[in-house]
Scaffold this active site. Structure first.
Site, PDB file in Angstrom:
ATOM      1  N   ASP A  77       0.840  -1.179   0.000  1.00  0.00           N
ATOM      2  CA  ASP A  77       0.000   0.000   0.000  1.00  0.00           C
ATOM      3  C   ASP A  77       0.884   1.242   0.000  1.00  0.00           C
ATOM      4  OD1 ASP A  77      -2.628   1.409   0.413  1.00  0.00           O
ATOM      5  OD2 ASP A  77      -1.626   2.022   2.242  1.00  0.00           O
ATOM      6  N   THR A 110      -2.670   5.792  -4.177  1.00  0.00           N
ATOM      7  CA  THR A 110      -1.554   6.432  -3.474  1.00  0.00           C
ATOM      8  C   THR A 110      -0.209   6.060  -4.075  1.00  0.00           C
ATOM      9  OG1 THR A 110      -1.621   4.612  -1.873  1.00  0.00           O
ATOM     10  CG2 THR A 110      -2.803   6.629  -1.307  1.00  0.00           C
ATOM     11  N   THR A 111      -0.098   4.867  -4.651  1.00  0.00           N
ATOM     12  CA  THR A 111       1.152   4.478  -5.308  1.00  0.00           C
ATOM     13  C   THR A 111       1.280   5.153  -6.669  1.00  0.00           C
ATOM     14  OG1 THR A 111       1.111   2.326  -4.180  1.00  0.00           O
ATOM     15  CG2 THR A 111       2.525   2.533  -6.120  1.00  0.00           C
ATOM     16  N   ASP A 410      -8.946   0.852   1.403  1.00  0.00           N
ATOM     17  CA  ASP A 410      -8.887   1.318   0.017  1.00  0.00           C
ATOM     18  C   ASP A 410     -10.155   0.932  -0.740  1.00  0.00           C
ATOM     19  OD1 ASP A 410      -6.430   2.268   0.643  1.00  0.00           O
ATOM     20  OD2 ASP A 410      -5.289   0.849  -0.576  1.00  0.00           O
TER      21      ASP A 410
END
Length: 549
Positions: A77, A110-111, A410
């Site tokens: 994550d 987010t990545t 998520d």
């Protein structure tokens, strides 16, 4: 004298008499400014982006992180990795804030946003080497970002016109598909968890307002069982036992006294000594202590409560009196849990028995103690009247449970975003490739110097599908080139064609993401493009980092 000796001068501190070394070259050393400073900042950002790029996609690698407390965290994550990394460079910390912003606004991507920002800065560095001013690069990136966002919106697929309608099976299936895509790269994945995430969000959603309050959802974990045993529980779950084995396991129509005061006689705040020399004195002490317990229990009974939730422990005698008075009690309930119980039941937290009144009691449909698994572990479920739900996560160990919690967060954020704006875009970097082709087309028709920034932005967008293909074991250049060629054929027929072709990360034999049911939210994709561009502009405008002068 040697060069080293020539560059040093000795002086003596008049007060202490200690020698002080003065380096003559000190005044010649200064901060790096201008383009060189920007390049150093870009190098720091690229190093962080490279670390996260290998975690992108359904087959991305996990990272093992050792915390300052020597604990081990295994996750892919992006927000978790960025938060746990020990970074010193201010630009690297800026990327951490970028990831946090994406996580708080959208919850997913987010990545991708960090990888995209790193790719944009990497391409900007080559433009700086060619003598293009950083502001012109930033202006070109802003234009390219708007073109990309417009193209992504052209690819969007509205699931339905009005979210206020009932949840149809087709709409729910789209939600499950999007949640499955968000869970695709996690340790905890599968349609079962996707359905749990969808059911959890829908249970607290207000479809008339097109929103879902995720604060009404709690995620609890308990070691034991498997990920497939994860379930949605109606109410608040406490990892506690009822304090006495002879108390009732089920209390319907519960009236809860929520206490932060212990069931024990008051203790002086100063040191004291008590001497007992006779039997009468001992009996008097025992009677006084008994009266304290009796008064406490009576105050609870007089308030109308039939269940006690206490932050502290019980004396054995108090516990026995509670059982004899037909009161169900739970002790050692932590501050966070006791606040959740108070909110879910509408009760007030009481710090003194004298303040306990019927108006401060919480109400619950039921308080139930249940046993999970074969180890005899008990959990208490408090089904309040304010719609609180709990996602009860099971797993073989603590590490799996913590990663499952992050994964479910998520997925639930994705479902919430689709309830707010029910619009999807194809996954598999379909949107990035389509946006790259559109920006390249615009750059070919641009005579201004910003055409170079447009082409660099398009090349940076290609970094996302390249990373997806690389992490999936494919030949990245070949895989992306094939998808681009197919999309170009579609564009020749219709420049605004809603393509669904992306990188086949799962090797299913087709590049059609709609056929594979791989979808992402429009909000996540546009937010990634916008935030990555904004951060890139900030880095390009920073020509000096000033510390303590």
């Amino acid at each position: 004298m040697s060069n080293n000796q020539q560059s040093l001068t000795m002086a003596v501190d008049e007060e202490t008499g200690r020698p002080v070394i003065i380096i003559r070259d000190q005044e010649e050393k200064g901060r790096i400014t201008g383009v060189q400073a920007i390049k150093q900042n870009i190098a720091a950002a690229k190093s962080v982006s490279f670390i996260l790029s290998t975690s992108l996609g359904p087959k991305g690698a996990d990272k093992i992180i050792v915390t300052p407390d020597s604990e081990i965290v295994i996750s892919n994550d992006g927000a978790t990795i960025m938060e746990q990394m020990d970074l010193e460079h201010p630009i690297a910390k800026l990327l951490v804030d970028l990831s946090k912003c994406q996580d708080s606004e959208i919850g997913d991507g987010t990545t991708g946003v960090v990888v995209l920002a790193g790719a944009l800065l990497d391409q900007a560095e080559s433009l700086l080497d060619r003598g293009i001013h950083p502001i012109r690069v930033a202006d070109g990136y802003d234009l390219a970002s708007q073109i990309a966002v417009d193209r992504v919106r052209e690819l969007s697929m509205p699931m339905r016109a009005n979210c206020a309608k009932d949840v149809t099976p087709e709409f729910k299936q789209f939600l499950v598909d999007a949640a499955s895509t968000a869970l695709g790269s996690k340790i905890a994945q599968g349609e079962k968890l996707a359905n749990v995430a969808v059911d959890a969000v829908l249970s607290v959603a207000d479809l008339n307002r097109n929103d879902a309050d995720l604060s009404l959802l709690k995620v609890k974990g308990k070691v034991g069982g498997s990920i497939e045993d994860t379930s949605l529980v109606d109410g608040i779950v406490l990892d506690k036992d009822i304090s006495h084995p002879q108390m009732k396991d089920v209390t319907p129509d519960a009236k809860l006294a929520i206490l932060t005061c212990p069931f024990e006689p008051p203790k002086p705040k100063t040191k004291y000594e008590l001497s007992i020399s006779t039997v009468e004195q001992y009996r008097s002490l025992a009677e006084t202590e008994q009266k304290f317990f009796t008064d406490m229990i009576q105050r609870v009974k007089d308030s109308g409560a039939n269940t006690v939730i206490c932050q502290w422990g019980f004396d054995d005698e108090a516990n026995s009196l509670l059982m004899q008075n037909d009161l169900t009690a739970v002790r050692w309930v932590g501050g966070e849990d006791i606040e959740a119980v108070a909110i879910a039941t509408g009760g007030r937290i009481v710090s003194r028995f004298e303040d306990l009144t019927p108006e401060k009691l919480g109400t619950a449909v039921e308080v139930r103690q249940e046993m999970y698994g074969t180890t005899g572990d008990h959990m208490i479920t408090i089904q309040g009247k304010r719609g609180y739900k709990t996602v009860f996560v099971r797993g073989s160990n603590k590490m799996v449970i913590e990663e499952a919690k992050r994964s479910l967060h998520d997925a639930m954020c994705v479902v919430r975003d689709l309830i707010r704006a029910p619009t999807l875009v194809p996954g598999g970097a379909c949107a990035e490739i389509a946006a790259s082709l559109r920006i390249t087309s615009v750059a070919n028709e641009t005579d201004d110097i910003e055409q170079y920034a447009l082409r660099s932005f398009a090349a940076a967008l290609d970094a996302i599908p390249m990373a997806l293909a690389r992490n999936s074991g494919l030949q990245p250049i070949e895989a992306v080139a094939q998808v681009k060629a197919k999309q170009l054929k579609e564009l020749e027929r219709d420049p605004k064609y809603k393509t669904t072709l992306g990188v086949d990360c799962m090797a299913r034999g087709t590049n059609d993401m709609a056929e594979q049911r791989v979808f992402e939210t429009l909000a996540s994709k546009t937010q990634q493009l916008t935030l990555a561009t904004q951060v890139t502009r900030m880095v390009l405008k920073i020509d000096d980092i000033i510390g303590q002068l």
